[in-house]
Motif scaffolding. Structure first.
Motif, mmCIF file in Angstrom:
data_model
loop_
_atom_site.group_PDB
_atom_site.id
_atom_site.type_symbol
_atom_site.label_atom_id
_atom_site.label_comp_id
_atom_site.label_asym_id
_atom_site.label_seq_id
_atom_site.Cartn_x
_atom_site.Cartn_y
_atom_site.Cartn_z
ATOM 1 N N THR A 96 0.899 -1.145 -0.113
ATOM 2 C CA THR A 96 0.016 0.120 -0.118
ATOM 3 C C THR A 96 0.923 1.365 0.000
ATOM 4 N N PHE A 97 0.418 2.296 -0.527
ATOM 5 C CA PHE A 97 1.102 3.496 -0.841
ATOM 6 C C PHE A 97 0.060 4.550 -0.927
ATOM 7 N N TRP A 98 0.456 5.783 -0.504
ATOM 8 C CA TRP A 98 -0.247 7.187 -0.561
ATOM 9 C C TRP A 98 0.707 7.990 -1.292
ATOM 10 N N PHE A 99 -0.027 8.768 -2.218
ATOM 11 C CA PHE A 99 0.510 9.993 -2.921
ATOM 12 C C PHE A 99 -0.138 11.023 -2.939
ATOM 13 N N PRO A 100 -0.107 12.020 -1.734
ATOM 14 C CA PRO A 100 -0.812 13.304 -1.912
ATOM 15 C C PRO A 100 0.152 13.981 -2.944
ATOM 16 N N GLY A 101 -0.565 14.994 -3.793
ATOM 17 C CA GLY A 101 -0.075 15.964 -4.341
ATOM 18 C C GLY A 101 -0.014 15.500 -5.974
ATOM 19 N N VAL A 102 -0.572 14.461 -6.399
ATOM 20 C CA VAL A 102 -0.760 13.966 -7.903
ATOM 21 C C VAL A 102 -1.907 14.928 -8.715
ATOM 22 N N SER A 103 -1.756 14.779 -9.940
ATOM 23 C CA SER A 103 -2.563 15.812 -10.624
ATOM 24 C C SER A 103 -3.016 15.080 -11.972
ATOM 25 N N THR A 104 -4.483 15.322 -12.437
ATOM 26 C CA THR A 104 -4.879 14.657 -13.630
ATOM 27 C C THR A 104 -5.248 15.846 -14.516
ATOM 28 N N ALA A 105 -4.622 17.212 -14.250
ATOM 29 C CA ALA A 105 -5.026 18.304 -15.140
ATOM 30 C C ALA A 105 -4.210 18.309 -16.326
ATOM 31 N N THR A 106 -4.927 19.322 -17.204
ATOM 32 C CA THR A 106 -4.364 19.091 -18.527
ATOM 33 C C THR A 106 -2.821 19.700 -18.579
ATOM 34 N N ASP A 107 -2.307 20.463 -17.666
ATOM 35 C CA ASP A 107 -0.823 20.817 -17.734
ATOM 36 C C ASP A 107 0.124 19.946 -16.899
ATOM 37 N N ARG A 108 -0.349 18.627 -16.608
ATOM 38 C CA ARG A 108 0.499 17.908 -15.924
ATOM 39 C C ARG A 108 0.317 16.230 -16.422
ATOM 40 N N GLN A 109 1.424 15.697 -16.725
ATOM 41 C CA GLN A 109 1.303 14.295 -16.917
ATOM 42 C C GLN A 109 2.130 13.631 -16.055
ATOM 43 N N ASP A 110 1.037 12.783 -15.031
ATOM 44 C CA ASP A 110 1.469 11.957 -13.811
ATOM 45 C C ASP A 110 1.280 10.617 -14.296
ATOM 46 N N TYR A 111 2.264 9.913 -14.320
ATOM 47 C CA TYR A 111 2.171 8.449 -14.401
ATOM 48 C C TYR A 111 2.779 7.916 -13.178
ATOM 49 N N VAL A 112 1.961 6.979 -12.635
ATOM 50 C CA VAL A 112 2.389 5.919 -11.462
ATOM 51 C C VAL A 112 3.060 4.664 -11.949
ATOM 52 N N HIS A 113 4.458 4.173 -11.707
ATOM 53 C CA HIS A 113 4.951 3.312 -12.332
ATOM 54 C C HIS A 113 4.924 2.301 -11.182
ATOM 55 N N LEU A 114 4.495 1.004 -11.564
ATOM 56 C CA LEU A 114 4.239 0.046 -10.763
ATOM 57 C C LEU A 114 4.999 -1.250 -11.254
ATOM 58 N N THR A 115 6.137 -1.627 -10.353
ATOM 59 C CA THR A 115 6.945 -2.617 -10.483
ATOM 60 C C THR A 115 6.909 -3.876 -9.479
ATOM 61 N N ASN A 116 6.841 -5.085 -10.270
ATOM 62 C CA ASN A 116 6.484 -6.375 -9.762
ATOM 63 C C ASN A 116 7.932 -6.894 -9.367
ATOM 64 N N PRO A 117 8.491 -7.325 -8.317
ATOM 65 C CA PRO A 117 9.672 -7.781 -8.079
ATOM 66 C C PRO A 117 9.710 -9.479 -8.067
ATOM 67 N N ASP A 118 8.414 -9.853 -8.113
ATOM 68 C CA ASP A 118 8.169 -11.476 -7.612
ATOM 69 C C ASP A 118 7.761 -12.146 -8.901
#
Length: 527
Positions: A190-212
């Protein structure tokens, strides 16, 4: 029955230490004393995940790996290994479709989370990156590939306690220009990310990596000022084994939102998660996950020349939170004008523009309950901007854990680093030993001790190793009897008139575990 159950738990804890599970030392606010009859031992295995650094054709990335000296010598004679291996990538034509999840998020440019089919692309090569063979001296590796893969790594033996990897990317031009820094993350659920944006002036990608070696199934939930955003687009996302999946957050909702919070939950398996944010005007950087929600949080390392500071916070539980907002400065705690109290509605994201909060004096934000008896947990982060007009760059500072035993920042070069220390509790001074390691290409370690008065913060030009060649690590260790201390490190590397910078918080490295002694009556641990 109680004694039997506790004995089984003790065996599990002991086996965890032997097999290398990096168990934590305790809740925020200070390390607990070791229970009677238990011993603190170094972890014997650590895992770290580094997301794909950039897709820019003009980006250069440096990986720096380091393990501090001082781990106990075990049966292996003090030896160990630590390395990172390239991971596969789910490209923009979709996911692998082999996991248990219903959906496979698209990655790459314009990728979304609604693809029903796709392809996992294996890494171009499998050569280890920045393999570490000895403690006390960093190793580095560089790449300018726009398709550089995510990395999955482990350390064991004497290199596992405190193993730290930083990826630092300089992008000279384009929408993603700036300095992007990230301490590679440990896998979790579980992770919390306050401060992300989906507005048109931002491109936010969450990168999910599986080590297993088994698929992970992940849910992504966005929360704005009125609560949950979007529908089911972020549910049941499959992350194939040893693979990374980037998800563009704006594809998860039809309502563009400037200030939002992202909750990442792995329902099956575990992942590493980090958000890469790119702003057309303010540059780009990584937004790391905030510390686990807590009634009081500390956000260290706001630079003295910050031209804009935006605080984003939420109370993720079922109760509202009322917070006292203070800035710890070199001379004491102050309350920002007009922000004597911050009210957070349950499950809703609140953003406050603090403008040029520091006014030429570096500081750290400290959020505490207005009612000292409140136990409502909160999560928070700030976006910090330096520069003006077209010459701006941004960085993020999430709430972080205290340094209980030790924390490390790597990829310090020359005079580009500033170390921020804050002792948030009045009357509890923090006494901290800071060690600059040997350089990756040569140099002699040096140690200095600093005292930070309780209720203040300090910006420090850290010690530099004599004869330095290459980059070096900074290790922060509170001395015995020290009050609580939090830390962050800023790297400032200007680019063509842009005050490019990045800030990494320094949470405790959790390099040790409490292990009950053999034959111990573990019922004492419940007293």
């Amino acid at each position: 029955m109680k004694r039997t159950m506790m004995s089984l738990i003790g065996v599990t804890v002991a086996l965890a230490a032997v097999s290398g599970v990096a168990a934590v030392t305790g809740p925020a606010g200070g390390a607990p004393d070791a229970p009677r009859g238990s011993t603190r031992l170094p972890v014997q295995r650590s895992a770290l995940l580094c997301p794909a650094p950039t897709s820019s054709e003009v980006g250069d990335t440096t990986y720096t790996a380091f393990a501090p000296k001082g781990a106990a010598v075990g049966a292996d004679g003090g030896k160990g290994t630590a390395q990172l291996l390239p991971a596969g990538t789910v490209r923009e034509d979709g996911g692998a479709g082999k996991g248990k999840g219903k959906k496979n998020p698209k990655g790459g440019k314009g990728g979304g989370a609604d693809s029903a089919a796709g392809q996992t692309v294996a890494p171009r090569d499998t050569k280890p990156v920045a393999p570490l063979r000895q403690a006390g001296r960093p190793v580095t590796a560089t790449t300018d590939r726009p398709d550089a893969p995510a990395l999955v790594g482990t350390a064991d033996g004497a290199l596992a306690p405190g193993w730290t990897v930083q990826q630092t990317t300089a992008v000279a031009a384009g929408a993603g220009r700036g300095l992007l820094g990230l301490g590679c993350t440990t896998p979790d659920t579980t992770f919390w990310f306050p401060g992300v944006s989906t507005a048109t002036d931002r491109q936010d990608y969450v990168h999910l990596t599986n080590p297993d070696s088994t698929p992970a199934v992940v849910d992504l939930e966005l929360r704005g000022k009125d609560g949950a955003l979007g529908g089911s687009a972020g549910e049941d996302l499959s992350v194939p084994p040893h693979t990374t999946v980037p998800v563009l957050l704006s594809t998860l909702t039809s309502a563009p939102t400037t200030n939002a919070s992202l909750h990442v939950v792995a329902r099956e398996g575990r992942v590493g998660a980090a958000v890469q944010a790119s702003d057309g005007k303010l540059g780009s950087d990584w937004l790391p996950a905030a510390a686990d929600p807590s009634p009081s949080v500390v956000l260290p390392g706001i630079p003295k020349d910050a031209t804009s500071v935006r605080l984003v916070a939420l109370a993720p539980g079922e109760s509202d939170a009322d917070l006292k907002v203070q800035l710890a400065t070199p001379t004491g705690m102050i309350t920002p004008a007009g922000l004597e109290n911050l009210h957070l509605k349950s499950g809703m994201t609140t953003a406050v523009d603090l403008k040029d909060l520091t006014k030429g004096e570096a500081g750290s934000l400290v959020l505490t309950p207005s009612d000292s008896g409140s136990k409502v947990p909160v999560a928070a982060a700030v976006r910090v901007t330096r520069g003006k007009g077209a010459k701006q760059d941004m960085a993020f500072i999430p709430a972080t854990r205290p340094v209980e035993k030790r924390a490390t920042a790597v990829d310090n070069r020359g005079k580009d680093s500033t170390l921020s220390l804050v002792a948030p509790e009045k009357g509890k001074d923090a006494k901290v030993k800071v060690t600059a390691s040997a350089g990756s290409g040569g140099g002699t370690p040096v140690t200095k001790t600093y005292t930070v008065k309780g209720g203040t913060s300090a910006d420090i030009v850290p010690p530099r190793p004599p004869g330095l060649k290459g980059s070096y690590a900074l290790t922060v260790e509170p001395e015995s009897g020290s009050g609580p201390v939090y830390a962050a490190r800023m790297l400032a590397r200007p680019q063509g008139g842009v005050p490019a910078f990045t800030v990494q918080t320094l949470p405790d490295d959790r390099g040790s575990v409490l292990v009950p002694t053999a034959g111990q009556d573990l019922s004492v641990l419940t007293n």
